[in-house]
Design a protein around this motif. Structure first.
Motif, short mmCIF file in Angstrom:
data_model
loop_
_atom_site.label_atom_id
_atom_site.label_comp_id
_atom_site.label_asym_id
_atom_site.label_seq_id
_atom_site.Cartn_x
_atom_site.Cartn_y
_atom_site.Cartn_z
N LYS A 77 4.48 6.97 2.24
CA LYS A 77 3.61 7.94 2.91
C LYS A 77 2.16 7.82 2.44
N SER A 78 1.85 6.71 1.78
CA SER A 78 0.49 6.49 1.29
C SER A 78 -0.49 6.34 2.45
N ASP A 79 -1.70 6.83 2.25
CA ASP A 79 -2.75 6.65 3.25
C ASP A 79 -3.32 5.24 3.21
N ASN A 80 -3.03 4.53 2.13
CA ASN A 80 -3.53 3.16 2.01
C ASN A 80 -2.58 2.20 2.73
N ASP A 81 -3.05 1.56 3.77
CA ASP A 81 -2.19 0.71 4.59
C ASP A 81 -1.56 -0.43 3.79
N GLN A 82 -2.34 -1.03 2.90
CA GLN A 82 -1.86 -2.18 2.14
C GLN A 82 -0.72 -1.78 1.20
N MET A 83 -0.88 -0.67 0.49
CA MET A 83 0.16 -0.21 -0.43
C MET A 83 1.41 0.19 0.35
N ARG A 84 1.22 0.86 1.47
CA ARG A 84 2.36 1.29 2.28
C ARG A 84 3.12 0.09 2.84
N TYR A 85 2.38 -0.92 3.29
CA TYR A 85 3.00 -2.12 3.84
C TYR A 85 3.80 -2.85 2.76
N ARG A 86 3.24 -2.96 1.57
CA ARG A 86 3.95 -3.65 0.49
C ARG A 86 5.22 -2.90 0.10
N ALA A 87 5.15 -1.58 0.12
CA ALA A 87 6.34 -0.78 -0.19
C ALA A 87 7.42 -1.00 0.87
#
Length: 333
Positions: free
Chosen positions: A116-126
């Motif tokens: 649920k991160s607002d950061n697209d890169q972190m969310r994508y990696r998760a």
């Protein structure tokens, strides 16, 4: 190239000396966008020292792009996870460790939060940790995820005991359904653990759904499902599988023989306890086409009785009661 490596190393050294230099951070970010930021021993030591000095907020903009740690820095990363309560470095540590296939239960909460991160890169990696996008769902030749069964149970408990954003719930739900299709052993283990979890949580009156929307299946998993139904099963579990079986039937994922096999179980179940009383027998596209044709062909939608008539027509032409379905199920093929 060697020149680029030296340049990047110098940028990290400059960052260590002056974390407030915006131009230096921008140069590191540009390299991250163009190539990758590997977590080398030198970079790990610099980040470690800066975090110790309370400079984490100044450098956290770089965290989403730091990846592929070398084995010798894994102890430092693990310490970031265990020693710091600060969200950003802890989540980065959880991400790096699980990406390196050092998956452990305690990291799952952090990884789930990243969905649920607002950061697209972190969310994508998760998301890639849960379900790799390069996997072909039509040919499950390898496991869907690096996550093992023990950790899977941790996610299961997390999902059932915590409130998540709808998009996170949907993602976890999809992950489970794909995993169930892939691996009958995981299905069997999941079934046993869900049964225990339901018995434990039955007092709070909250219903949990885990098996109600399986979209794909193979013979091994179907046989595993039928095996779980050999012993007396709670009506809610049979109802969940009934929803899945209906979906699988509509999308030609099971045979008429499979349906007959399940119908025998259904006929011996007290269906009066089922939550739903009507079931669509057509697939979603056919049902939507029916609705669109009815709406587009109508000349008088302002009539108070229009929607009552429309609802009745929808029910009679696209849905059936469960007792009728048991009789006509084979004919649907």
């Amino acid at each position: 190239t060697l020149g680029k490596t030296d340049s990047l190393n110098q940028l990290w050294i400059n960052l260590f000396k002056d974390t407030d230099s915006q131009s230096n951070i921008e140069k590191i970010l540009k390299i991250a966008f163009d190539t990758e930021l590997f977590l080398t021993p030198q970079v790990a030591i610099i980040i470690d020292e800066l975090v110790r000095k309370g400079k984490e907020d100044s450098i956290s903009i770089l965290f989403p792009y730091i990846m592929k740690p070398l084995n010798e820095v894994l102890p430092i990363i693990h310490r970031w996870f265990t020693d710091y309560n600060n969200n950003q470095i802890k989540k980065l540590a959880a991400l790096l460790l699980t990406e390196a296939k050092h998956v452990f239960e305690a990291a799952i909460d952090a990884i789930t939060d990243l969905l649920k991160s607002d950061n697209d890169q972190m969310r994508y990696r998760a998301q890639r940790i849960f379900q790799h996008p390069e996997r072909d769902v039509r040919e499950p030749r390898k496991r869907i995820s690096v996550i093992g069964e023990k950790t899977l149970m941790k996610i299961l408990k997390n999902r059932s005991t915590k409130e998540h954003l709808p998009r996170v719930q949907t993602y976890l739900k999809t992950f489970f359904h794909d995993l169930l299709w892939d691996d009958p052993k995981v299905f069997q283990g999941l079934y046993e653990n869900v049964t225990k979890l339901r018995e434990k949580n039955s007092a709070d009156g909250r219903r949990m759904f885990f098996f109600n929307d399986i979209q794909f299946i193979n013979n091994d998993v179907w046989n595993s499902i039928m095996q779980t139904l050999q012993s007396p099963s709670h009506a809610s579990y049979v109802e969940e599988l009934f929803h899945s079986t209906m979906s699988l039937m509509r999308n030609d994922q099971i045979t008429g023989e499979n349906w007959n096999e399940f119908a025998k179980v259904l006929s011996g179940t007290d269906t009066s306890q089922f939550k739903e009383k009507l079931y669509f027998v057509s697939n979603d596209i056919t049902t939507m086409e029916f609705i669109l044709n009815e709406v587009c062909g109508s000349t008088n939608m302002s009539d108070e009785t229009y929607f009552e008539i429309f609802e009745l027509k929808l029910i009679t032409q696209t849905a059936v009661k469960i007792e009728d379905l048991l009789q006509i199920g084979v004919a649907l093929y």
